[in-house]
Motif scaffolding. Structure first.
Motif, PDB file in Angstrom:
ATOM      1  N   GLU A  89       0.831  -1.204   0.000  1.00  0.00           N
ATOM      2  CA  GLU A  89       0.000   0.000   0.000  1.00  0.00           C
ATOM      3  C   GLU A  89       0.861   1.247   0.000  1.00  0.00           C
ATOM      4  OE1 GLU A  89      -3.130   0.189   2.962  1.00  0.00           O
ATOM      5  OE2 GLU A  89      -3.532  -1.955   2.723  1.00  0.00           O
ATOM      6  N   HIS A 133      -8.110   1.495   4.061  1.00  0.00           N
ATOM      7  CA  HIS A 133      -7.003   2.450   4.176  1.00  0.00           C
ATOM      8  C   HIS A 133      -7.543   3.863   4.443  1.00  0.00           C
ATOM      9  CE1 HIS A 133      -2.948   4.050   2.751  1.00  0.00           C
ATOM     10  NE2 HIS A 133      -3.699   5.138   2.737  1.00  0.00           N
ATOM     11  N   THR A 143      -0.772   3.772   7.604  1.00  0.00           N
ATOM     12  CA  THR A 143      -0.198   2.441   7.357  1.00  0.00           C
ATOM     13  C   THR A 143       0.917   2.142   8.348  1.00  0.00           C
ATOM     14  OG1 THR A 143       1.187   3.441   5.649  1.00  0.00           O
ATOM     15  CG2 THR A 143      -0.790   2.299   4.900  1.00  0.00           C
TER      16      THR A 143
END
Ligand code: ZN
Length: 160
Positions: A89, A133, A143
């Motif tokens: 990510e 997210h 994250t």
């Protein structure tokens, strides 16, 4: 319509729990979509442009040539699948790094649109990951916060 500056870690607004939206958010959502596309992103949460409110935008498919802008106001994850998957990510607020994060592979979301009408839908694949997210951003979670201490130290060194 405007492209806005995107805040970068360690800006404290990125680690703040956001408040519910109660007023007209159409202009904010339009600016956030402009900003997301200009930054080549597929998701953007309001705190990333300094608005500490519960709103994010997403377009999971525009990079594949089929734009589908979506606005999620006051979203609430109602259910996460037990099945999870680990994948890389990126984040527009942590542009230097990509981190491997474990996420549920499906989520059921309730949200309001810009007219404040309520919707519910189950998402899978990239959209499910992107939603988790961006939803994290509304709770001040990045994250980085999913990493164990050693991995976090390594990641922070890459950012500073
Ligand atoms: Zn992000």
């Amino acid at each position: 319509m405007a492209v806005l500056p995107i805040l970068r870690w360690p800006d404290k607004r990125l680690t703040t729990v956001c408040s519910a939206n109660i007023a007209d958010v159409a202009a904010l959502a339009a600016d956030m979509l402009d900003t997301m596309y200009a930054a080549q992103g597929r998701g953007l949460a309001a705190p990333q442009i300094g608005s500490l409110t519960r709103l994010f935008v997403m377009d999971a498919t525009w990079k594949a040539g089929t734009p589908a802008p979506q606005v999620f106001v006051n979203p609430e994850i109602l259910w996460r699948s037990a099945e999870t998957a680990v994948g890389p990510e990126g984040c527009l607020s942590l542009p230097e790094i990509t981190l491997d994060i474990s996420r549920a592979t499906s989520v059921k979301l309730r949200w309001q649109d810009v007219q404040m009408a309520v919707h519910e839908q189950t998402f899978t694949g990239f959209a499910a990951i992107c939603i988790q997210h961006e939803y994290d951003h509304l709770n001040g979670v990045l994250t980085l916060d999913h990493l164990d201490p050693a991995a976090r130290t390594t990641a922070e060194k890459a950012l500073l």
